[in-house]
Design an enzyme around this catalytic site. Structure first.
Site, PDB file in Angstrom:
ATOM      1  N   HIS A   1       0.880  -1.201  -0.097  1.00 38.59           N
ATOM      2  CA  HIS A   1      -0.135  -0.003   0.047  1.00 38.59           C
ATOM      3  C   HIS A   1       0.786   1.297   0.238  1.00 38.59           C
ATOM      4  O   HIS A   1       0.448   2.326  -0.789  1.00 38.59           O
ATOM      5  CB  HIS A   1      -0.813  -0.055   1.232  1.00 38.59           C
TER       6      HIS A   1
ATOM      7  N   HIS B   1       2.006  -4.186   8.992  1.00 42.38           N
ATOM      8  CA  HIS B   1       3.247  -3.917   8.631  1.00 42.38           C
ATOM      9  C   HIS B   1       4.093  -3.097   9.692  1.00 42.38           C
ATOM     10  O   HIS B   1       3.516  -2.562  10.808  1.00 42.38           O
ATOM     11  CB  HIS B   1       3.303  -2.938   7.367  1.00 42.38           C
TER      12      HIS B   1
END
Length: 271
Positions: free
Chosen positions: A193, A235
């Site tokens: 992303h 993440h």
């Protein structure tokens, strides 16, 4: 002389120590000594043969064991610095994972953070680019949209390949969504992303005429998309930062292989 010999024989017969059962007290057992000496010789020869037949790798390993122990007990400065930074990254990422699950401190905002993350998925961007490409009627618009589609496809392939090589897990045990599986964004490093948001924002800033407020909002959107992945526990911080770097590098790659208007028209006609 003949008389003395029978006397000595009689004394030998009368001597108790000359009997067979008492001979071992007077004489050493030569057989046992010989067997012991032969056993020692055989063991010594076997040890020498084993030492000769041992592999040089085993000798090297035996010689290297103390050095390896010393290396483990006294790691290098680079190893200490790397492990320290890794520990700080994991600790800070866990602290910032405020929406990792429903029981987290910001668990109620998890759905909104996930919605923000959807704006950085590759599938909606590819689908939107294809729709705009079909509806576009200008050559300049088709050229930009074709190169944007190329950039999105390159981003998915590069990030998926890097994640397969690194295979780093996220700070929390969060299962990837359906769109993550479609774009092969199943591991943590680098953040797909973040790379996609950085690449798109840089692409739009270079090829679209936007007002200053829109340019600022575009940069803020890219930052929010990247760090939203840390908030939901998918993440680490370093994954997001590396994703921003890879996104910029992907933009530079697309600029180098930029397709001209004629190439775009040829591809559109084939399609």
């Amino acid at each position: 002389m003949p008389a003395s010999q029978p006397r000595s024989r009689a004394r030998d017969r009368n001597n108790v120590l000359n009997r067979a059962e008492f001979l071992s007290l007077n004489q050493p057992l030569k057989g046992s000594q010989e067997s012991r000496s032969s056993g020692r010789k055989q063991s010594g020869q076997a040890g020498a043969a084993g030492a000769q037949n041992s592999n040089p790798k085993e000798r090297r390993q035996s010689q290297q064991l103390p050095e390896e122990d010393c290396m483990q007990l006294n790691p290098s400065f680079k190893g200490i610095a790397f492990n320290s930074l890794l520990a700080i990254d994991i600790c800070m990422s866990k602290r910032l994972g405020v929406c990792a699950n429903r029981a987290s401190s910001w668990g109620g905002a998890r759905s909104m953070i996930n919605l923000l993350g959807i704006t950085g998925h590759g599938i909606p961007w590819i689908a939107g680019t294809l729709i705009c490409l079909v509806k576009s009627s200008t050559l300049a618009g088709q050229e930009v949209l074709m190169n944007l589609l190329l950039a999105l496809l390159l981003d998915i392939m590069i990030v998926a390949g890097l994640q397969k090589l690194a295979k780093r897990k996220g700070p929390y045990d969060v299962n990837p969504g359906l769109l993550d599986y479609l774009t092969m964004d199943t591991y943590a490093f680098p953040a797909g992303h973040a790379s996609r948001a950085a690449m798109l924002s840089k692409f739009f800033l270079n090829h679209l005429v936007l007002a200053i407020p829109l340019r600022i909002l575009l940069v803020i959107w890219a930052l929010c998309v990247g760090f939203s992945r840390v908030m939901i526990g998918r993440h680490h911080i370093t994954d997001v930062l590396s994703g921003f770097v890879f996104g910029y590098l992907q933009f530079r790659l697309v600029e180098l292989i930029w397709m001209s208007s004629n190439t775009c028209q040829m591809l559109i006609s084939i399609w």
